[in-house]
Design a protein around this motif. Structure first.
Motif, mmCIF file in Angstrom:
data_model
loop_
_atom_site.group_PDB
_atom_site.id
_atom_site.type_symbol
_atom_site.label_atom_id
_atom_site.label_comp_id
_atom_site.label_asym_id
_atom_site.label_seq_id
_atom_site.Cartn_x
_atom_site.Cartn_y
_atom_site.Cartn_z
ATOM 1 N N ALA A 1 0.828 -1.205 0.000
ATOM 2 C CA ALA A 1 0.000 0.000 0.000
ATOM 3 C C ALA A 1 0.860 1.252 0.000
ATOM 4 O O ALA A 1 0.589 2.210 -0.746
ATOM 5 N N THR A 2 1.946 1.257 0.805
ATOM 6 C CA THR A 2 2.802 2.443 0.853
ATOM 7 C C THR A 2 3.466 2.688 -0.488
ATOM 8 O O THR A 2 3.475 3.817 -1.003
ATOM 9 N N LEU A 3 4.025 1.609 -1.067
ATOM 10 C CA LEU A 3 4.671 1.756 -2.373
ATOM 11 C C LEU A 3 3.661 2.242 -3.406
ATOM 12 O O LEU A 3 3.958 3.118 -4.223
ATOM 13 N N GLY A 4 2.451 1.674 -3.359
ATOM 14 C CA GLY A 4 1.426 2.050 -4.324
ATOM 15 C C GLY A 4 1.092 3.525 -4.231
ATOM 16 O O GLY A 4 1.071 4.238 -5.236
ATOM 17 N N VAL A 5 0.892 4.002 -3.001
ATOM 18 C CA VAL A 5 0.493 5.402 -2.834
ATOM 19 C C VAL A 5 1.621 6.345 -3.242
ATOM 20 O O VAL A 5 1.398 7.355 -3.937
ATOM 21 N N LEU A 6 2.853 6.010 -2.845
ATOM 22 C CA LEU A 6 3.970 6.879 -3.228
ATOM 23 C C LEU A 6 4.198 6.836 -4.738
ATOM 24 O O LEU A 6 4.496 7.856 -5.366
ATOM 25 N N ALA A 7 4.043 5.642 -5.330
ATOM 26 C CA ALA A 7 4.198 5.545 -6.785
ATOM 27 C C ALA A 7 3.115 6.359 -7.479
ATOM 28 O O ALA A 7 3.357 6.952 -8.535
ATOM 29 N N ALA A 8 1.922 6.416 -6.871
ATOM 30 C CA ALA A 8 0.856 7.232 -7.459
ATOM 31 C C ALA A 8 1.268 8.697 -7.463
ATOM 32 O O ALA A 8 1.070 9.411 -8.457
ATOM 33 N N MET A 9 1.882 9.164 -6.358
ATOM 34 C CA MET A 9 2.323 10.557 -6.327
ATOM 35 C C MET A 9 3.403 10.788 -7.386
ATOM 36 O O MET A 9 3.392 11.808 -8.087
#
Lengths: 374, 280
Positions: B77-85
């Motif tokens: 989830a963390t990687l996903g959200v940061l990758a989204a940014m």
């Protein structure tokens, strides 16, 4: 039974089919900068989305459209301010040029704005916009979260992270808007670079909070790590190492002329095969059982075939350097349009007819029809 | 501001796989300098396509290797959200200047999340951005690898005090902005062939010195003017925002308490023992 249901009763089309349909169209759009073809593709995608959008599906299309328009605008403004490598003959406006030091060769601030450069920016911007709209259409037609089930097991975690990221981007815009509204309510005007900079930390914080909430909900739904049995784990590591080593030796063999010919391509092929095998190890043991299986029947194949026609036609034309695929920028002329190619680009429209109607929407439509008849 | 532990373990096999892929990656980027006219690869029109496919395959293998043993839901989830940014920043920067404010996020994220997650963040941010902007093409695997290196490198920098860290990361951002451009030009430089300006083109028959000189001219003529502003932008963003962003990231990492559950890959165990952990 309504005529629309002759091929299949109302159900959700397999998400992979919709994504393949949309990504093939995006691939087609990435081969051409001809505005006519791009507008055709946009119209096709728009019509199919209108036809097959499930009631209550995510409304991300608006966000994608907004991003697409912003991308076009940014590109055009940049071209006006910074110039472009295209050059051109027709000067529209001559902006005062700001002198920059010599070592900044490549960057120019101000100066003449040519029609050709501007058109080029618009065409490329339109290409980007079309690709974005295709991806947006995928999102609307098939929720990306439904794709989670189809990533190969070895890349499952990474694939999940990517899907999370893709889903989260529109919410990011929401977050930014909310923080900005809050700042406005407190009397800040919410404009200017400084205000934008103020958004960064609150948006980051709320994203990270959201990621924790998401993780908690994933875990509570049984998202767990997948590990291989030790024997398979070892085999997979060994395959990876042998594959990577083989590729390295093979590439070296290809590049160095003093090595025997047997060292080049064959070793590279063996190495690549091992690498692929490493990727596939454990995929078959994947015992994940989806709650609702998506069937793969004739409509899925037909939907993909319809957009493959467009993608193949454009790629072949592009590979042959056919006129009008990438219209010449200098001098600015009306782009050449080939009718057969335009017809091929209309083929993906069939997806709007051949795919089954989404169930909730079909129920609503049928009820509306009954009421109308009664 | 105490440093936080890495959120994903870095294994011995990760080092080996990363080294091998890095070597292949370096060869894939620098092959124009290494070939001569008698090599099996002479740089005609079809051969440069070999490398994008190869780098794409190896990139997948590397991602699989780094995430072997499973990333838990929090990491995903963390990687996903940061990758989204990162992806969103990339969409906003799409256009002429290629100023890429994304690098700022990859540098700071890599610094906080550690080696494995730093590399994954760089690669995933590029994938996300590529999906969003539709920039998927032969360049995507190269960008994934190069940006992954940027995140990995930020995690590998030595640990220093708070103020020094800011300047260290800013300098690193400037450097990577330049290096990224120099490296990313290499994959398409041979394609230009005769259309490049005189004294800046690629010819497989030239000796290494001439090749380097030609590439230097080509780089200075076309790319330096873009890469320098990108590097400067990253450095300025890091200087301005490093403190609050690093704080936010470190707080999140601490709150999430990554890695409190032993990674299943480390201990000999049967398959999927903790797959149903959330249900127990």
């Amino acid at each position: 039974m309504s005529p629309a249901d002759r091929l299949s009763r109302p159900r959700l089309l397999h998400p992979v089919a919709w994504w393949a349909w949309g990504l093939l169209l995006a691939a087609a759009a990435s081969r051409t900068t001809n505005p006519v073809y791009l507008l055709l593709l946009l119209a096709v995608v728009g019509w199919v989305v209108v036809q097959r959008r499930e009631t209550g599906a995510s409304s991300t299309m608006g966000v994608f459209l907004a991003i697409a328009l912003t991308a076009v605008a940014i590109r055009v403004v940049m071209t006006i301010l910074l110039g472009s490598a295209i050059g051109g003959r027709t000067v529209l406006v001559d902006l005062p040029e700001v002198p920059l030091p010599d070592w900044m060769a490549g960057v120019r601030l101000g100066g003449p704005v040519q029609l050709e450069a501007l058109l080029d920016a618009v065409y490329h911007g339109l290409q980007l916009a079309t690709i974005l709209v295709c991806v947006g259409a995928c999102n609307v037609l098939a929720d990306p979260r439904r794709l989670l089930r189809y990533v190969p097991a070895t890349l499952y975690d990474v694939g999940t992270a990517v899907v999370v990221a893709l889903t989260y981007v529109p919410q990011l815009a929401d977050d930014a808007r909310r923080v900005r509204t809050a700042r406005r309510l407190r009397g800040h005007d919410g404009r200017g670079v400084r205000e934008v900079a103020r958004l960064v930390v609150p948006v980051l914080e709320s994203s990270l909070d959201r990621s924790l909430a998401l993780a908690a909900s994933m875990e509570s739904r049984g998202y767990g790590r997948v590990t291989l049995a030790q024997k398979e784990h070892r085999r997979s590591v060994a395959l990876t190492m042998v594959g990577l080593g083989g590729v390295l030796v093979g590439v070296y063999g290809l590049l160095d002329s003093s090595t025997p010919a047997a060292l080049g391509l064959p070793v590279l092929a063996v190495g690549s095969a091992c690498a692929v095998a490493a990727l596939l190890t454990g995929s078959r043991r994947d015992r994940r059982t989806p709650y609702r299986r998506d069937p793969w029947r004739a409509p899925e194949t037909l939907v993909i075939a319809s957009s493959a026609v467009a993608a193949v036609a454009l790629s072949t034309a592009a590979a042959r350097d056919a006129a009008g695929i990438v219209p010449p920028q200098v001098p600015a002329t009306w782009p050449v349009v080939s009718l057969p190619l335009a017809a091929a680009l209309l083929a993906p429209l069939l997806a709007g007819v051949l795919s089954p109607r989404p169930p909730r929407r079909a129920a609503l439509e049928d009820r509306a029809r009954e009421v109308a008849q009664a | 501001m105490t440093p936080t532990p890495e959120i994903v373990r870095w294994r011995r096999t990760s080092t080996i796989a990363m080294t091998l892929v890095t070597l292949v990656g370096v060869l894939s980027f620098t092959w124009p300098f290494l070939v001569d006219s008698r090599s099996a690869l002479t740089g005609d029109h079809s051969t440069p396509w070999l490398f994008p496919v190869l780098v794409g395959l190896l990139g997948c293998v590397l991602l699989a290797e780094l995430s072997r043993g499973g990333l838990d839901a929090k990491v995903v989830a963390t990687l996903g959200v940061l990758a989204a940014m990162g992806g969103a920043l990339r969409v906003l920067s799409a256009g002429t200047a290629g100023l890429e404010p994304m690098f700022f996020l990859v540098v700071l994220g890599g610094r906080v999340l550690g080696r494995t997650a730093g590399f994954l963040l760089g690669a995933l941010a590029i994938v996300t951005g590529a999906f969003l902007t539709g920039g998927v093409g032969p360049w995507t695997p190269f960008q994934m690898l190069a940006t992954g290196w940027v995140g990995l490198g930020a995690a590998l920098l030595p640990r220093v005090g708070e103020r020094a860290e800011r300047w260290l990361l800013a300098a690193y951002g400037l450097l990577t902005g330049l290096l990224y451009g120099a490296v990313m030009n290499l994959w398409f430089w041979p394609f230009l062939g005769s259309s490049a300006p005189a004294g800046a083109g690629f010819d497989a028959g030239d000796p290494l010195g001439t090749q380097l000189a030609h590439y230097g001219v080509f780089y200075g003529l076309t790319s330096l003017g873009w890469d320098l502003p990108r590097g400067v932008l990253t450095a300025v963003l890091v200087l301005v925002a490093a403190r609050p962003v690093l704080l936010a990231l470190r707080r999140a990492v601490r709150r999430a308490s990554f890695g409190t559950v032993p990674a299943p890959g480390d201990v000999p165990r049967g398959p999927r023992q903790d797959a149903g952990r959330g249900l127990q």
